[in-house]
Scaffold this motif. Structure first.
Motif, PDB file in Angstrom:
ATOM      1  N   VAL A   4       0.861  -1.191   0.000  1.00  0.00           N
ATOM      2  CA  VAL A   4       0.000   0.000   0.000  1.00  0.00           C
ATOM      3  C   VAL A   4       0.891   1.233   0.000  1.00  0.00           C
ATOM      4  O   VAL A   4       1.870   1.301   0.742  1.00  0.00           O
ATOM      5  N   THR A   5       0.552   2.207  -0.831  1.00  0.00           N
ATOM      6  CA  THR A   5       1.375   3.403  -0.968  1.00  0.00           C
ATOM      7  C   THR A   5       0.740   4.604  -0.269  1.00  0.00           C
ATOM      8  O   THR A   5      -0.448   4.611   0.027  1.00  0.00           O
ATOM      9  N   SER A   6       1.556   5.598  -0.047  1.00  0.00           N
ATOM     10  CA  SER A   6       1.094   6.841   0.579  1.00  0.00           C
ATOM     11  C   SER A   6       0.216   7.626  -0.385  1.00  0.00           C
ATOM     12  O   SER A   6       0.318   7.477  -1.605  1.00  0.00           O
ATOM     13  N   VAL A   7      -0.652   8.451   0.183  1.00  0.00           N
ATOM     14  CA  VAL A   7      -1.452   9.408  -0.575  1.00  0.00           C
ATOM     15  C   VAL A   7      -1.312  10.743   0.130  1.00  0.00           C
ATOM     16  O   VAL A   7      -0.835  10.812   1.264  1.00  0.00           O
ATOM     17  N   GLU A   8      -1.731  11.800  -0.532  1.00  0.00           N
ATOM     18  CA  GLU A   8      -1.646  13.111   0.104  1.00  0.00           C
ATOM     19  C   GLU A   8      -2.404  13.095   1.425  1.00  0.00           C
ATOM     20  O   GLU A   8      -3.561  12.688   1.489  1.00  0.00           O
ATOM     21  N   GLY A   9      -1.714  13.486   2.472  1.00  0.00           N
ATOM     22  CA  GLY A   9      -2.317  13.540   3.796  1.00  0.00           C
ATOM     23  C   GLY A   9      -2.100  12.299   4.641  1.00  0.00           C
ATOM     24  O   GLY A   9      -2.381  12.312   5.834  1.00  0.00           O
ATOM     25  N   VAL A  10      -1.615  11.207   4.034  1.00  0.00           N
ATOM     26  CA  VAL A  10      -1.389   9.968   4.774  1.00  0.00           C
ATOM     27  C   VAL A  10      -0.077   9.337   4.313  1.00  0.00           C
ATOM     28  O   VAL A  10       0.062   8.959   3.156  1.00  0.00           O
ATOM     29  N   ARG A  11       0.860   9.247   5.245  1.00  0.00           N
ATOM     30  CA  ARG A  11       2.133   8.562   4.960  1.00  0.00           C
ATOM     31  C   ARG A  11       1.976   7.105   5.368  1.00  0.00           C
ATOM     32  O   ARG A  11       1.640   6.803   6.509  1.00  0.00           O
ATOM     33  N   VAL A  12       2.201   6.208   4.424  1.00  0.00           N
ATOM     34  CA  VAL A  12       2.119   4.778   4.706  1.00  0.00           C
ATOM     35  C   VAL A  12       3.527   4.268   4.989  1.00  0.00           C
ATOM     36  O   VAL A  12       4.444   4.500   4.209  1.00  0.00           O
TER      37      VAL A  12
END
Length: 128
Positions: free
Chosen positions: A64-72
């Motif tokens: 699962v990769t990061s998205v704007e606002g959420v660092r995975v």
């Protein structure tokens, strides 16, 4: 400084018996996609905005990769151990909230000064 909110993906996803076990990666992505709103709006009664949101994934969800606002952040081994490391490395000297129902993990992060909240705090069910 923004409140650091670390979400235990496996624990939060596993808190609702909705068939997540058939697609752990997809379940973690769906959780991730609900989190950006909290970065801007905060977690009512728990943390005011802005928030730095970190989703810790393990096992089949590691891709699962990061998205704007959420660092995975993928855990190379135990997700709990990675969460404890993040609290120790990034939570020192700032407000830190860990979202999990895992009692052992709660004890470990509280010993480092983090606050804890249950899965419902990010699953639409209110504070827990």
């Amino acid at each position: 400084m923004d409140t650091l909110v670390i979400v235990d993906a496996a624990n939060v996803v596993g808190s609702v018996p909705d068939g997540w076990w058939r697609d752990r990666h997809g379940a973690a992505e769906r959780l991730r996609d609900t989190l950006p709103a909290y970065a801007a709006d905060g977690l009512p009664g728990l943390a005011d905005p802005p928030l730095e949101l970190v989703l810790v994934v393990e096992g089949a969800a590691r891709g699962v990769t990061s998205v704007e606002g959420v660092r995975v952040v993928p855990a190379p081994g135990s997700g709990d151990d990675r969460i404890v490391e993040l609290v120790a490395d990034e939570g020192t000297g700032r407000d830190c909230l860990v979202v999990t129902a895992d009692r052992g993990l709660r004890d470990r992060v509280q010993a480092l000064g983090a606050r804890v909240a249950g899965p419902r705090s990010v699953r639409g069910g209110g504070r827990s």
